[in-house]
Write a protein that holds these residues in place. Structure first.
Motif, PDB file in Angstrom:
ATOM      1  N   VAL A 167      -2.587  -0.190   5.316  1.00  0.00           N
ATOM      2  CA  VAL A 167      -2.496   0.673   6.497  1.00  0.00           C
ATOM      3  C   VAL A 167      -3.631   0.317   7.441  1.00  0.00           C
ATOM      4  O   VAL A 167      -4.770   0.134   6.994  1.00  0.00           O
ATOM      5  N   VAL A 168      -3.328   0.212   8.706  1.00  0.00           N
ATOM      6  CA  VAL A 168      -4.371   0.042   9.711  1.00  0.00           C
ATOM      7  C   VAL A 168      -4.442   1.327  10.531  1.00  0.00           C
ATOM      8  O   VAL A 168      -3.486   1.691  11.217  1.00  0.00           O
ATOM      9  N   PHE A 169      -5.548   2.013  10.376  1.00  0.00           N
ATOM     10  CA  PHE A 169      -5.732   3.278  11.077  1.00  0.00           C
ATOM     11  C   PHE A 169      -6.485   3.053  12.389  1.00  0.00           C
ATOM     12  O   PHE A 169      -7.283   2.119  12.504  1.00  0.00           O
ATOM     13  N   HIS A 170      -6.231   3.927  13.325  1.00  0.00           N
ATOM     14  CA  HIS A 170      -7.026   3.910  14.546  1.00  0.00           C
ATOM     15  C   HIS A 170      -7.522   5.319  14.865  1.00  0.00           C
ATOM     16  O   HIS A 170      -6.854   6.312  14.575  1.00  0.00           O
ATOM     17  N   ASP A 171      -8.718   5.407  15.412  1.00  0.00           N
ATOM     18  CA  ASP A 171      -9.294   6.663  15.889  1.00  0.00           C
ATOM     19  C   ASP A 171      -9.339   7.740  14.807  1.00  0.00           C
ATOM     20  O   ASP A 171      -9.076   8.914  15.074  1.00  0.00           O
ATOM     21  N   LEU A 172      -9.678   7.341  13.596  1.00  0.00           N
ATOM     22  CA  LEU A 172      -9.805   8.337  12.530  1.00  0.00           C
ATOM     23  C   LEU A 172     -10.972   9.272  12.833  1.00  0.00           C
ATOM     24  O   LEU A 172     -12.044   8.826  13.250  1.00  0.00           O
ATOM     25  N   ARG A 173     -10.759  10.526  12.595  1.00  0.00           N
ATOM     26  CA  ARG A 173     -11.836  11.481  12.855  1.00  0.00           C
ATOM     27  C   ARG A 173     -12.809  11.496  11.681  1.00  0.00           C
ATOM     28  O   ARG A 173     -12.408  11.342  10.524  1.00  0.00           O
ATOM     29  N   PRO A 174     -14.108  11.669  11.976  1.00  0.00           N
ATOM     30  CA  PRO A 174     -15.076  11.738  10.872  1.00  0.00           C
ATOM     31  C   PRO A 174     -14.812  12.967  10.017  1.00  0.00           C
ATOM     32  O   PRO A 174     -14.247  13.955  10.487  1.00  0.00           O
ATOM     33  N   LEU A 175     -15.213  12.906   8.771  1.00  0.00           N
ATOM     34  CA  LEU A 175     -15.027  14.021   7.856  1.00  0.00           C
ATOM     35  C   LEU A 175     -16.382  14.594   7.463  1.00  0.00           C
ATOM     36  O   LEU A 175     -17.399  13.902   7.536  1.00  0.00           O
ATOM     37  N   THR A 176     -16.353  15.829   7.038  1.00  0.00           N
ATOM     38  CA  THR A 176     -17.593  16.481   6.624  1.00  0.00           C
ATOM     39  C   THR A 176     -17.410  17.084   5.239  1.00  0.00           C
ATOM     40  O   THR A 176     -16.280  17.149   4.733  1.00  0.00           O
ATOM     41  N   GLY A 177     -18.508  17.499   4.666  1.00  0.00           N
ATOM     42  CA  GLY A 177     -18.446  18.255   3.413  1.00  0.00           C
ATOM     43  C   GLY A 177     -17.972  17.459   2.222  1.00  0.00           C
ATOM     44  O   GLY A 177     -17.416  18.026   1.276  1.00  0.00           O
ATOM     45  N   GLY A 178     -18.185  16.155   2.226  1.00  0.00           N
ATOM     46  CA  GLY A 178     -17.809  15.344   1.071  1.00  0.00           C
ATOM     47  C   GLY A 178     -16.323  15.109   0.929  1.00  0.00           C
ATOM     48  O   GLY A 178     -15.855  14.666  -0.120  1.00  0.00           O
ATOM     49  N   THR A 179     -15.563  15.416   1.960  1.00  0.00           N
ATOM     50  CA  THR A 179     -14.119  15.200   1.876  1.00  0.00           C
ATOM     51  C   THR A 179     -13.778  13.744   2.186  1.00  0.00           C
ATOM     52  O   THR A 179     -14.619  12.989   2.675  1.00  0.00           O
ATOM     53  N   MET A 180     -12.533  13.369   1.890  1.00  0.00           N
ATOM     54  CA  MET A 180     -12.101  11.986   2.112  1.00  0.00           C
ATOM     55  C   MET A 180     -10.615  11.973   2.461  1.00  0.00           C
ATOM     56  O   MET A 180      -9.893  12.940   2.203  1.00  0.00           O
ATOM     57  N   TYR A 181     -10.206  10.897   3.086  1.00  0.00           N
ATOM     58  CA  TYR A 181      -8.792  10.725   3.378  1.00  0.00           C
ATOM     59  C   TYR A 181      -8.093  10.148   2.144  1.00  0.00           C
ATOM     60  O   TYR A 181      -8.669   9.319   1.419  1.00  0.00           O
ATOM     61  N   ALA A 182      -6.866  10.576   1.932  1.00  0.00           N
ATOM     62  CA  ALA A 182      -6.034   9.993   0.873  1.00  0.00           C
ATOM     63  C   ALA A 182      -4.704   9.571   1.486  1.00  0.00           C
ATOM     64  O   ALA A 182      -4.126  10.309   2.286  1.00  0.00           O
ATOM     65  N   VAL A 183      -4.257   8.381   1.125  1.00  0.00           N
ATOM     66  CA  VAL A 183      -2.955   7.880   1.576  1.00  0.00           C
ATOM     67  C   VAL A 183      -1.969   8.078   0.432  1.00  0.00           C
ATOM     68  O   VAL A 183      -2.265   7.720  -0.715  1.00  0.00           O
ATOM     69  N   TRP A 184      -0.823   8.642   0.752  1.00  0.00           N
ATOM     70  CA  TRP A 184       0.172   8.965  -0.282  1.00  0.00           C
ATOM     71  C   TRP A 184       1.502   8.301   0.039  1.00  0.00           C
ATOM     72  O   TRP A 184       1.855   8.138   1.207  1.00  0.00           O
ATOM     73  N   LEU A 185       2.228   8.018  -1.021  1.00  0.00           N
ATOM     74  CA  LEU A 185       3.626   7.635  -0.882  1.00  0.00           C
ATOM     75  C   LEU A 185       4.440   8.712  -1.600  1.00  0.00           C
ATOM     76  O   LEU A 185       4.048   9.175  -2.680  1.00  0.00           O
ATOM     77  N   VAL A 186       5.527   9.103  -0.977  1.00  0.00           N
ATOM     78  CA  VAL A 186       6.298  10.236  -1.487  1.00  0.00           C
ATOM     79  C   VAL A 186       7.730   9.766  -1.744  1.00  0.00           C
ATOM     80  O   VAL A 186       8.336   9.140  -0.860  1.00  0.00           O
ATOM     81  N   ASP A 187       8.246  10.062  -2.918  1.00  0.00           N
ATOM     82  CA  ASP A 187       9.615   9.627  -3.193  1.00  0.00           C
ATOM     83  C   ASP A 187      10.612  10.726  -2.828  1.00  0.00           C
ATOM     84  O   ASP A 187      10.223  11.834  -2.420  1.00  0.00           O
ATOM     85  N   ASP A 215       8.094   0.260  -2.325  1.00  0.00           N
ATOM     86  CA  ASP A 215       9.489   0.344  -2.746  1.00  0.00           C
ATOM     87  C   ASP A 215       9.768   1.680  -3.422  1.00  0.00           C
ATOM     88  O   ASP A 215       8.927   2.210  -4.142  1.00  0.00           O
ATOM     89  N   ASN A 216      10.937   2.180  -3.172  1.00  0.00           N
ATOM     90  CA  ASN A 216      11.422   3.419  -3.794  1.00  0.00           C
ATOM     91  C   ASN A 216      10.773   4.684  -3.236  1.00  0.00           C
ATOM     92  O   ASN A 216      10.993   5.768  -3.761  1.00  0.00           O
ATOM     93  N   PHE A 217       9.939   4.549  -2.208  1.00  0.00           N
ATOM     94  CA  PHE A 217       9.380   5.745  -1.591  1.00  0.00           C
ATOM     95  C   PHE A 217      10.055   5.985  -0.239  1.00  0.00           C
ATOM     96  O   PHE A 217      10.534   5.045   0.400  1.00  0.00           O
ATOM     97  N   THR A 218      10.089   7.237   0.152  1.00  0.00           N
ATOM     98  CA  THR A 218      10.784   7.592   1.391  1.00  0.00           C
ATOM     99  C   THR A 218       9.846   8.081   2.492  1.00  0.00           C
ATOM    100  O   THR A 218      10.248   8.194   3.635  1.00  0.00           O
ATOM    101  N   GLN A 219       8.607   8.420   2.131  1.00  0.00           N
ATOM    102  CA  GLN A 219       7.653   8.881   3.140  1.00  0.00           C
ATOM    103  C   GLN A 219       6.256   8.357   2.808  1.00  0.00           C
ATOM    104  O   GLN A 219       5.940   8.131   1.631  1.00  0.00           O
ATOM    105  N   CYS A 220       5.459   8.190   3.841  1.00  0.00           N
ATOM    106  CA  CYS A 220       4.035   7.952   3.621  1.00  0.00           C
ATOM    107  C   CYS A 220       3.284   9.066   4.359  1.00  0.00           C
ATOM    108  O   CYS A 220       3.795   9.624   5.337  1.00  0.00           O
ATOM    109  N   ALA A 221       2.104   9.377   3.870  1.00  0.00           N
ATOM    110  CA  ALA A 221       1.369  10.504   4.448  1.00  0.00           C
ATOM    111  C   ALA A 221      -0.123  10.328   4.198  1.00  0.00           C
ATOM    112  O   ALA A 221      -0.526   9.567   3.314  1.00  0.00           O
ATOM    113  N   VAL A 222      -0.905  11.028   4.979  1.00  0.00           N
ATOM    114  CA  VAL A 222      -2.353  11.040   4.794  1.00  0.00           C
ATOM    115  C   VAL A 222      -2.806  12.496   4.748  1.00  0.00           C
ATOM    116  O   VAL A 222      -2.363  13.319   5.556  1.00  0.00           O
TER     117      VAL A 222
END
Lengths: 247, 185
Positions: A167-187, A215-222
């Motif tokens: 994934v190539v992200f653009h303009d990601l917002r900074p995070l606070t409080g030790g949180t992180m982004y997660a990329v998911w694939l959803v079937d 393969d075999n996934f129908t959605q991607c999400a963050v």
């Protein structure tokens, strides 16, 4: 778990926090059922405030504008459902997406980079170049939702079997409080599989490799998560339907 | 969707998530006037309000699959998108200046509300609950929600500490909640 944010929930519900402060509360809420419950109570009052407003008839054309715009985003079969065919309305999107692809091309194919730069105003040409980057694969654009509008990411599924999706992200917002982004694939059954976990690097463009084939996934999400592993529990910040190659 | 009885909001949301354009049209018919009125109240301009409502409905269309009932009803969810976008637009347009409080209040207050609002019970109830608050609490809530002021801006505007702004909001909303619960019981 960060400290509870109960002192800020009224401000949050009324929209009276600054953007950075609101992000911190959002991140906390992602992992705190108690604060979410308290916010829901406060929201019952805040959501009643519009009832004070004098009703006003919108322009007659507005409904048609909305339905027309929405109808262009109904998923179409296979490859037409790409960012470049459904989401080119805002200027930032074109710039961000083109810049994102440019980073990829730097790594993959300098000739394609030159082609990309000459094609910035030509969406169709861009789609062709994106195809080239994907080595015959495909790509989908995930649009930032709500507070994350302005951010986005393009999921590339390269056509070569030995290349991992990324994934190539653009303009990601900074995070606070030790949180992180997660990329998911959803079937299709609604099962969420974590493909990557990362923190923003502060750059306008950031590439992230996925550890899971699309393969075999129908959605991607963050989402925004408190933990680097485990099930999804945080708020959704961007997503897209996907149709993997061959389907 | 059945044509005889209007579908419930939750049914429309499920249809929206399934990319049913008629559900989007039905949600517009149901809440479009209120959404537009809210955006207009915050922005004071018809074109800007129209754009905000347009973008909010498209955002709802795109994000319907992310809607979670436990976090609020569809109406509240939709109006919160409208509110958020309208305040964003307002803040981009008007960099905060410590204007006299009276000026800010004129902008945040809808002088025509009492004359133009439909006289349904819900509207009356909410208005009475807000009007029953002490002035300082009412103004703080109105300036934040309809005026788009942050708590830091409000503290400067009203000449009070941040904690006072926060306290006024908290106590004011708590009182309103009790008043609304009392009338709905």
């Amino acid at each position: 778990m960060t400290e509870h944010v109960t002192d800020d929930l009224e401000l949050y519900a009324l929209g009276a926090l600054g953007p950075g402060e609101a992000d911190g509360v959002t991140a906390h809420l992602a992992g705190c059922p108690a604060c979410r419950e308290e916010l829901a109570d406060i929201a019952t009052v805040v959501n009643a405030l519009p009832d004070m407003v004098a009703l006003r008839e919108p322009p007659a054309r507005l409904k048609e504008r909305i339905l027309s715009a929405a109808s262009t985003e109904i998923p179409r079969p296979a490859r037409r459902e790409t960012a470049w065919s459904v989401r080119p309305r805002r200027g930032w999107l074109g710039v961000g997406a083109l810049a994102a692809a440019a980073v990829l091309l730097l790594a993959l194919d300098l000739n394609s980079l030159r082609e990309l730069r000459t094609a910035e105003s030509e969406r169709a040409e861009y789609a062709l170049i994106a195809d080239k980057v994907s080595h015959g694969g495909t790509n989908w654009y995930m649009v930032g939702l709500d507070q994350w509008q302005g951010s986005g990411g393009t999921l590339f599924a390269p056509g070569k079997p030995d290349l991992s999706p990324f994934v190539v992200f653009h303009d990601l917002r900074p995070l606070t409080g030790g949180t992180m982004y997660a990329v998911w694939l959803v079937d299709a059954g609604g099962h969420w599989v974590r493909g990557a976990t990362f923190t923003p690097n502060g750059q306008a463009i950031q590439g992230v490799d996925l550890t899971v084939p699309v393969d075999n996934f129908t959605q991607c999400a963050v989402t925004i998560e408190m933990q680097a592993e485990g099930k999804r529990s945080g708020p959704l910040v961007m997503q897209s339907r996907i149709a993997p190659p061959g389907q | 969707m059945a044509a005889d009885t209007p579908p419930a909001d939750d049914v429309l949301m499920a249809a929206l998530a399934a990319r049913d354009l008629s559900a989007l049209a039905a949600l517009y018919d149901r809440y479009g006037r209120l959404a537009y009125a809210l955006a207009y109240r915050i922005l004071g301009e018809s074109e800007a309000a129209e754009d905000v409502v347009h973008d909010a409905y498209i955002s709802a269309w795109r994000g319907a699959a992310t809607y979670r009932r436990e976090r609020g009803n569809p109406r509240g969810w939709l109006l919160s998108i409208v509110h958020h976008r309208a305040v964003d637009v307002l803040r981009r347009k008007t960099a905060f200046r410590p204007a006299p409080l009276e000026v800010a209040e004129r902008r945040a207050a809808d002088e025509d509300t009492a004359l133009m609002a439909e006289k349904n019970v819900e509207q009356q109830t909410v208005r009475l609950a807000l009007q029953a608050l002490p002035d300082a609490q009412r103004r703080t809530i109105e300036l934040a929600y309809f005026g788009g002021y942050t708590h830091v801006e409000l503290a400067a505007l009203m000449g009070v500490p941040l904690g006072t702004v926060k306290g006024r909001m908290r106590i004011g909303l708590q009182k309103m909640r009790r008043a609304l619960e009392g009338t709905r019981a």
